[in-house]
Design a protein around this motif. Structure first.
Motif, PDB file in Angstrom:
ATOM      1  N   ASN A  40      69.118  44.319  -0.410  1.00 54.85           N
ATOM      2  CA  ASN A  40      70.261  45.104   0.044  1.00 54.85           C
ATOM      3  C   ASN A  40      71.016  45.715  -1.140  1.00 54.85           C
ATOM      4  N   HIS A  41      71.144  44.947  -2.219  1.00 51.20           N
ATOM      5  CA  HIS A  41      71.772  45.443  -3.447  1.00 51.20           C
ATOM      6  C   HIS A  41      70.987  46.649  -3.971  1.00 51.20           C
ATOM      7  N   GLY A 136      78.690  41.544   1.878  1.00 52.44           N
ATOM      8  CA  GLY A 136      78.868  40.487   2.868  1.00 52.44           C
ATOM      9  C   GLY A 136      79.714  40.922   4.058  1.00 52.44           C
ATOM     10  N   GLU A 137      80.779  41.664   3.788  1.00 48.19           N
ATOM     11  CA  GLU A 137      81.682  42.120   4.848  1.00 48.19           C
ATOM     12  C   GLU A 137      81.432  43.564   5.254  1.00 48.19           C
ATOM     13  N   GLU A 138      80.511  44.238   4.573  1.00 50.23           N
ATOM     14  CA  GLU A 138      80.193  45.637   4.817  1.00 50.23           C
ATOM     15  C   GLU A 138      81.432  46.523   4.741  1.00 50.23           C
ATOM     16  N   PRO A 154      86.100  50.356   6.032  1.00 48.42           N
ATOM     17  CA  PRO A 154      84.950  49.830   6.768  1.00 48.42           C
ATOM     18  C   PRO A 154      83.732  50.746   6.657  1.00 48.42           C
ATOM     19  N   LYS A 155      82.586  50.171   6.871  1.00 45.35           N
ATOM     20  CA  LYS A 155      81.341  50.928   6.870  1.00 45.35           C
ATOM     21  C   LYS A 155      81.490  52.096   7.850  1.00 45.35           C
ATOM     22  N   GLY A 156      81.099  53.281   7.405  1.00 44.30           N
ATOM     23  CA  GLY A 156      81.222  54.457   8.246  1.00 44.30           C
ATOM     24  C   GLY A 156      82.390  55.354   7.874  1.00 44.30           C
ATOM     25  N   THR A 157      83.249  54.888   6.962  1.00 42.89           N
ATOM     26  CA  THR A 157      84.404  55.676   6.525  1.00 42.89           C
ATOM     27  C   THR A 157      84.092  56.361   5.197  1.00 42.89           C
ATOM     28  N   PRO A 158      84.040  57.699   5.175  1.00 46.71           N
ATOM     29  CA  PRO A 158      83.830  58.387   3.895  1.00 46.71           C
ATOM     30  C   PRO A 158      85.031  58.161   2.969  1.00 46.71           C
ATOM     31  N   ALA A 170      79.653  59.503   1.639  1.00 45.84           N
ATOM     32  CA  ALA A 170      79.203  58.437   2.547  1.00 45.84           C
ATOM     33  C   ALA A 170      78.642  57.322   1.667  1.00 45.84           C
ATOM     34  N   TRP A 171      79.447  56.308   1.403  1.00 44.77           N
ATOM     35  CA  TRP A 171      79.071  55.246   0.465  1.00 44.77           C
ATOM     36  C   TRP A 171      78.137  54.208   1.087  1.00 44.77           C
ATOM     37  N   TRP A 172      78.065  54.135   2.387  1.00 45.97           N
ATOM     38  CA  TRP A 172      77.297  53.088   3.076  1.00 45.97           C
ATOM     39  C   TRP A 172      75.863  53.539   3.313  1.00 45.97           C
ATOM     40  N   VAL A 173      74.983  52.566   3.529  1.00 48.20           N
ATOM     41  CA  VAL A 173      73.582  52.826   3.864  1.00 48.20           C
ATOM     42  C   VAL A 173      73.419  52.564   5.342  1.00 48.20           C
TER      43      VAL A 173
END
Length: 173
Positions: A40-41, A136-138, A154-158, A170-173
């Motif tokens: 994941n890293h 861990g907390e995404e 949170p994941k999904g927030t640019p 978009a920082w999340w995968v």
């Protein structure tokens, strides 16, 4: 017990002499082994390298896992750094805190160390902004000068780096 703090110069000499293992970093004069990267890293490192490079390559140099000289006693190796251009400024010297626009740490097993050891060193060195991708907390934790107050996304927030406030990524995968 007496503890010895390594200055960066002695740390480099010990490493070149083969005394230190590979994948270590110097934090406040102490040598720390760097944890192996999980899948994941690695996914996030690849993703963020591409996203940051695509978004900011005309204004900053995006580098991965290189030493960043913070002080006489600290030379961490953050996952990613946005550095000031031009690239040629690093031909004769390593990047320093004054060169960094944004530092990114991708954290799972290293979250406590990144928050308690590295973050204060980045703040003290004057790094304008640090992102911790909390796997861990995404969530993305951001810290910026002057106070380094934590802001969580949170994941999904640019999110936009402070240096490029109108350019969310978009920082999340």
């Amino acid at each position: 017990m007496v503890r010895y703090r390594f200055p960066v110069e002695a740390y480099h000499k010990a490493y070149q002499a083969g005394i230190l293992p590979k994948r270590v970093e110097l934090l406040d004069g102490e040598v720390y082994a760097m944890s192996p990267m999980g899948k994941n890293h690695i996914r996030y490192l690849i993703h963020l390298t591409r996203v940051l490079s695509d978004a900011f390559s005309q204004e900053a140099l995006v580098v991965s896992q290189i030493p960043l000289l913070l002080s006489q006693f600290s030379e961490p190796e953050p996952d990613l750094v946005l550095l000031r251009l031009p690239e040629s400024r690093y031909d004769q010297r390593p990047p320093t805190a004054e060169d960094a626009l944004l530092v990114v740490e991708i954290s799972d097993s290293t979250l406590v160390q990144d928050r308690s050891l590295k973050l204060p060193l980045y703040q003290e060195a004057g790094i304008p902004e640090v992102w911790i991708v909390n796997l861990g907390e995404e969530v993305l934790e951001t810290y910026a000068l002057p106070h380094y107050a934590q802001v969580r996304y949170p994941k999904g927030t640019p999110v936009s780096p402070k240096v490029f406030p109108h350019r969310p990524i978009a920082w999340w995968v």
